[in-house]
Design an enzyme around this catalytic site. Structure first.
Site, mmCIF file in Angstrom:
data_model
loop_
_atom_site.group_PDB
_atom_site.id
_atom_site.type_symbol
_atom_site.label_atom_id
_atom_site.label_comp_id
_atom_site.label_asym_id
_atom_site.label_seq_id
_atom_site.Cartn_x
_atom_site.Cartn_y
_atom_site.Cartn_z
ATOM 1 N N HIS A 1 65.445 137.685 126.556
ATOM 2 C CA HIS A 1 63.989 137.793 126.677
ATOM 3 C C HIS A 1 63.416 136.462 127.149
ATOM 4 C CE1 HIS A 1 59.988 139.247 125.868
ATOM 5 N NE2 HIS A 1 59.756 138.311 124.965
ATOM 6 N N CYS B 1 59.519 140.780 131.351
ATOM 7 C CA CYS B 1 59.163 139.499 130.723
ATOM 8 C C CYS B 1 59.495 138.327 131.650
ATOM 9 C CB CYS B 1 59.878 139.338 129.389
ATOM 10 S SG CYS B 1 61.668 139.507 129.480
#
EC number: 3.4.19.12
Length: 470
Positions: free
Chosen positions: A421, A118
């Site tokens: 994330h 990510c």
């Protein structure tokens, strides 16, 4: 394999019985647990920590690939029929939005997560929405890296292939071309990621990485590769042909100018004064981004709705970066006049602003043993960031040449750099989108400004012509 670690668990379970007795050399060679990616059909071996390019004598790997391809084709056909019926029967669809009264398809393309990638996806989506930068790469001619025998065939990548067989610029170009074309909902950037593994060893493996560190490595390596030849033509020649990029560009980092330095390159003046004799030392430093501290007085503020004290703003961070600062005992300045290290002050001025101003908020800092995250909300403007007061010679700049509008924001969700994330917000043709790996959703400005920004990309506002002002 990438998300739930299912295949890895099979590998670990297979190793447990082997630890109780001595393994023979033959067993050692035979026990290789492999898994296959259902999207790319590449085969990975956990014991070798590499991608496998060979097959069994019976060609079993290829048979599995063909079987998966048939499943994918049938699923694609049925999915296409289902979507067609849904579009015919439903007036409200998550992939459709209304613009000026007419319904138009949402053509944004997500990026698949290849196992904690990510950090890469958020940077790629941000860069893809910086129009001048993205267009340069998309207009480059394609490079065919494979020879005549394998041309046209699907390739299964391995880190064992020769380093001369990869091109970061080419894979970056292909990835940018795949975004916003509207033909698929998500694109797998695995070819680019394998090139990253080859030329940037720091990012090998599938651990979470720092998005800012990745962005710097990516831009630096693109810059170095662009200085080389391209189909016999120097990349710098291609850049010079684009006058809008090469004009008035004086920022060169590590050699000749490229599109990287032409768009992201600025120049800082570093001014150091000896507090003993008053000697002043000046030097100019090129930069591709500015790393800003979040001032210590704001670091305990963890929410946007703060009751005790003022809210931290981007201007506070910029002011902290450019304000006069006394260097501490560990950073004593070697004064050439005093001939020894002395106490001194330091101040930064911006000598030249870039076309795209990249601002990195230093949210991660080291304590005695841990790397902690500063979770403070920092207020930032969507439009009209004025950089004039930080310039060395503000009188030489035009009225609108120092104004910047936000193009993209990278956000880190979670508490630590090795976990959490990354997602990105970016503006495309006047609309804001939220890029969360393979999922792309339309969002609004109110949501964007509430984000706890990690990296901000501001694009220089174009000065209006005389007719526009009237």
């Amino acid at each position: 394999r990438y998300v739930n670690g299912h295949a890895k668990k099979h590998y670990e379970d297979a190793q447990i019985p082997m630890t109780n007795h001595k393994k023979t050399e033959k067993q050692e060679k035979v026990q290789h647990t492999v898994c296959m990616d259902c999207s790319s059909y590449s085969t990975y071996c956990y014991r070798c920590d590499d991608f496998v390019v060979n097959d069994t004598k019976l060609g079993l790997v290829q048979k599995v690939r063909e079987h998966l391809q048939n499943l994918e084709n049938s699923a694609f056909t049925s999915d296409r029929h289902r979507k067609r019926k849904l579009l015919e029967n439903s007036s409200l669809n998550s992939k459709l939005l209304k613009v000026n009264g007419s319904t138009t398809a949402l053509c944004a393309t997500g990026l698949r997560n290849l196992g904690n990638t990510c950090f890469m996806n958020a940077i790629l989506q941000s860069l893809s929405n910086i129009q001048q930068f993205c267009c340069y790469f998309k207009e480059l001619p394609a490079v065919e890296l494979r020879n005549g025998k394998t041309a046209g065939r699907r390739t299964y990548h391995t880190r064992s292939q020769g380093d001369n067989n990869v091109s970061l610029v080419e894979e970056f170009r292909k990835t940018l071309c795949a975004l916003w074309q509207g033909s698929q909902t998500a694109f797998s950037p695995e070819s680019l990621f394998y090139v990253v593994w080859k030329i940037m060893p720091n990012f090998r493996g599938y651990q979470q990485q720092d998005a800012h560190e990745f962005m710097r490595y990516l831009l630096d390596h693109l810059h170095l590769e662009l200085q080389g030849g391209f189909n016999g033509v120097s990349r710098s020649v291609i850049l010079q042909e684009n006058s809008s990029l090469s004009s008035s560009n004086k920022c060169c980092i590590n050699g000749a100018s490229t599109v990287v330095t032409a768009i992201f390159g600025g120049i800082l003046q570093n001014e150091v004064n000896c507090l003993i004799c008053g000697t002043e030392s000046r030097k100019f430093d090129p930069f591709l981004d500015l790393s800003l501290d979040i001032p210590s007085q704001f670091r305990n503020k963890r929410t946007k709705n703060q009751e005790n004290g003022p809210m931290c703003t981007l201007r506070d961070c910029l002011r902290s970066f450019t304000d006069l600062e006394e260097l501490d005992e560990t950073e004593l300045y070697m004064c050439h006049k005093c001939k020894k290290k002395q106490k001194s002050t330091k101040k930064f001025w911006i000598q030249k602003l870039p076309k795209v101003l990249c601002l990195h908020l230093k949210r991660f800092h080291w304590t005695a043993y841990l790397r902690n995250k500063v979770d403070t909300y920092v207020e930032f403007p969507l439009r009209g960031l004025d950089m004039k007061c930080y310039l060395l010679e503000p009188e030489n700049s035009g009225p609108e040449s120092c104004l910047y509008d936000l193009a993209a924001v990278v956000v880190h969700h979670g508490s630590g750099v090795g976990s959490g994330h990354y997602t990105a917000y970016a503006a495309h043709e006047g609309r804001w989108f939220h890029f969360n790996d393979s999922t792309v959703t339309l969002t609004d400005e109110e949501t964007v400004v509430k984000a706890k920004a990690y990296i901000l990309f501001y694009v220089e506002r174009q000065a209006k012509s005389g007719s526009d002002k009237l």
